[in-house]
Design an enzyme around this catalytic site. Structure first.
Site, PDB file in Angstrom:
ATOM      1  N   SER A 173      -7.411  -1.900  -7.181  1.00  0.00           N
ATOM      2  CA  SER A 173      -6.492  -1.277  -8.130  1.00  0.00           C
ATOM      3  C   SER A 173      -5.070  -1.776  -7.921  1.00  0.00           C
ATOM      4  O   SER A 173      -4.650  -2.036  -6.791  1.00  0.00           O
ATOM      5  CB  SER A 173      -6.491   0.253  -7.964  1.00  0.00           C
ATOM      6  OG  SER A 173      -7.767   0.787  -8.157  1.00  0.00           O
ATOM      7  N   ASP A 178       2.945   0.104  -3.182  1.00  0.00           N
ATOM      8  CA  ASP A 178       3.800   1.289  -3.127  1.00  0.00           C
ATOM      9  C   ASP A 178       3.067   2.418  -2.415  1.00  0.00           C
ATOM     10  O   ASP A 178       2.166   3.040  -2.970  1.00  0.00           O
ATOM     11  CB  ASP A 178       4.183   1.714  -4.549  1.00  0.00           C
ATOM     12  CG  ASP A 178       5.075   2.946  -4.581  1.00  0.00           C
ATOM     13  OD1 ASP A 178       5.559   3.366  -3.502  1.00  0.00           O
ATOM     14  OD2 ASP A 178       5.292   3.494  -5.688  1.00  0.00           O
ATOM     15  N   LYS A 195      -8.119   0.911   0.163  1.00  0.00           N
ATOM     16  CA  LYS A 195      -8.558  -0.234  -0.635  1.00  0.00           C
ATOM     17  C   LYS A 195      -7.877  -1.510  -0.143  1.00  0.00           C
ATOM     18  O   LYS A 195      -8.510  -2.561  -0.019  1.00  0.00           O
ATOM     19  CB  LYS A 195      -8.234  -0.009  -2.121  1.00  0.00           C
ATOM     20  CG  LYS A 195      -9.171   0.948  -2.840  1.00  0.00           C
ATOM     21  CD  LYS A 195      -8.801   1.065  -4.310  1.00  0.00           C
ATOM     22  CE  LYS A 195      -9.716   2.016  -5.053  1.00  0.00           C
ATOM     23  NZ  LYS A 195     -11.099   1.484  -5.173  1.00  0.00           N
TER      24      LYS A 195
END
Length: 293
Positions: A173, A178, A195
Site C-alpha cells: 500500500s 509516513d 507491510k
C-alpha cells in the site's frame, strides 16, 4: 511447471501429507493445440496467487486462468468458504500463511509468486452513524498485521526461495513513508509499518521481485485509465491516489513478463477515467521506475 497428482486438501489439517507432493515440478505443461504438430507442447509458468479469495486476489487468479497458454494458475486461500467463493477448483489450496509448515506443499513446483495477503480489520459492533459516531476497528486475535503482513509474508518469501522461484510480485500500500498515516492507527495495528518490513525482507532476499504499493483500491472496471507510477508516496500529493482493482491485477501479471519490472518498487495509482490515455504499454510503464525500494 508442475503436474498435480491429487486434488488439494486442507494444508492446515495436513501440513506434512505425502499425498500433496508434486511430480516433476519443472516438467513443461502439455496443452492441446490446433496449430499442428510443431505446437503440441507449450511451456507455461506455474504462478501461485496467495490471498486468492480476496477482492483483488480473485481477479488475479481469474486473469491467470484466462491466459492458460502462458500460465498455470494456483491459488492459496485460508478457508473452505474462500475456496468455494472462487469456484472451488482443484488448483485452489487451503492453508494459513501464519504457520510456515502449513503452506510448504503448495509452493512445490511453482515458478512465480504473487502475494496479495493482508490483515483485515473488523468494525466494532454498536456503531450508529445516525448519532454522528465514528466507526472503530479491531483485529482478531493472532490476525494483527504483525502476524499476517510481516510473519505471514516472510513465511511466503522463505517458502518461495526454498523452491527456487524466478519472480515474486508483492502488493502493498502507498503511505508507508509516513509513520503517522491514519492506516497505521486502525486497530492500533501499524499495518503499513509491518507491510514495509516485509517489503524490505523481500528486497533483501536476492529473489527477483516487483513491489507494487497500490493506492486506494476501487471496485471499478479496469483498462480504462492511464496508470501512474511513483516513489516515496509522491503520488499522494498529486491527488491521484486511487486505482481500480482490475488494474492492479493486470500490473501484477504484466510484471511477470518484463525484465523492466524486476528489482523494482513503486507506487501505483491512476488518472480519473476520461483523463489521459488508458495504459497499454506495460514495458514502458515499468521502464519509468528506477527505484529498487
Amino acid at each position: 511447471m508442475a503436474m498435480l497428482v491429487v486434488a488439494p486438501l486442507s494444508l492446515t489439517s495436513y501440513p506434512h501429507s505425502p499425498s500433496l507432493r508434486l511430480l516433476n515440478p519443472r516438467t513443461p505443461s502439455r496443452r492441446s493445440s490446433t496449430h499442428g504438430p510443431l505446437s503440441v507442447s507449450a511451456m507455461a509458468d506455474t504462478v501461485l496467487v496467495t490471498g486468492a479469495g480476496g477482492r483483488t486476489g480473485q481477479i488475479v487468479y481469474k486473469k491467470l486462468k484466462e491466459r492458460a497458454e502462458q500460465y498455470v494458475a494456483r491459488g492459496l486461500v485460508r478457508t473452505e468458504e474462500s475456496k468455494e467463493k472462487i469456484g472451488g477448483s482443484y488448483d485452489v489450496f487451503i492453508g494459513d500463511i501464519r504457520y510456515a509448515e502449513s503452506i510448504v506443499p503448495v509452493f512445490q513446483g511453482i515458478d512465480a509468486l504473487i502475494i496479495l495477503t493482508s490483515a483485515v480489520p473488523k468494525m466494532k459492533p454498536g456503531f450508529d452513524p445516525s448519532k454522528g459516531e465514528r466507526p472503530e476497528f479491531y483485529f482478531e486475535e493472532a490476525s494483527f498485521p504483525e502476524q499476517v503482513d510481516w510473519i505471514g509474508q516472510k513465511n511466503q518469501i522463505d517458502a518461495a526461495k526454498a523452491v527456487g522461484v524466478k519472480h515474486i510480485v508483492l502488493v502493498g500500500s502507498m503511505g508507508g513513508t509516513d509513520i503517522n498515516n491514519p492506516l497505521n492507527n486502525i486497530g492500533n495495528g501499524k499495518i503499513l509499518v509491518w507491510k514495509r518490513k516485509a517489503e524490505q525482507y523481500l528486497a533483501d532476499s536476492g529473489i527477483p521481485y516487483t513491489i507494487i504499493r497500490a493506492g486506494g483500491l476501487q471496485d471499478k472496471e479496469g483498462g480504462l485509465r492511464e496508470l501512474l507510477v511513483g516513489v516515496n508516496d509522491e503520488l499522494v500529493k498529486t491527488g491521484n491516489r486511487t486505482i481500480a482493482r482490475p488494474d492492479v491485477a493486470e500490473v501484477c501479471i504484466q510484471a511477470l513478463q518484463f525484465e523492466e519490472a524486476k528489482f523494482k518498487a513503486f507506487d501505483l495509482a491512476s488518472k480519473p477515467e476520461g483523463s489521459g490515455t488508458p495504459t497499454k504499454d506495460f514495458k514502458a510503464l515499468f521502464a519509468q521506475i528506477t527505484a529498487r525500494f
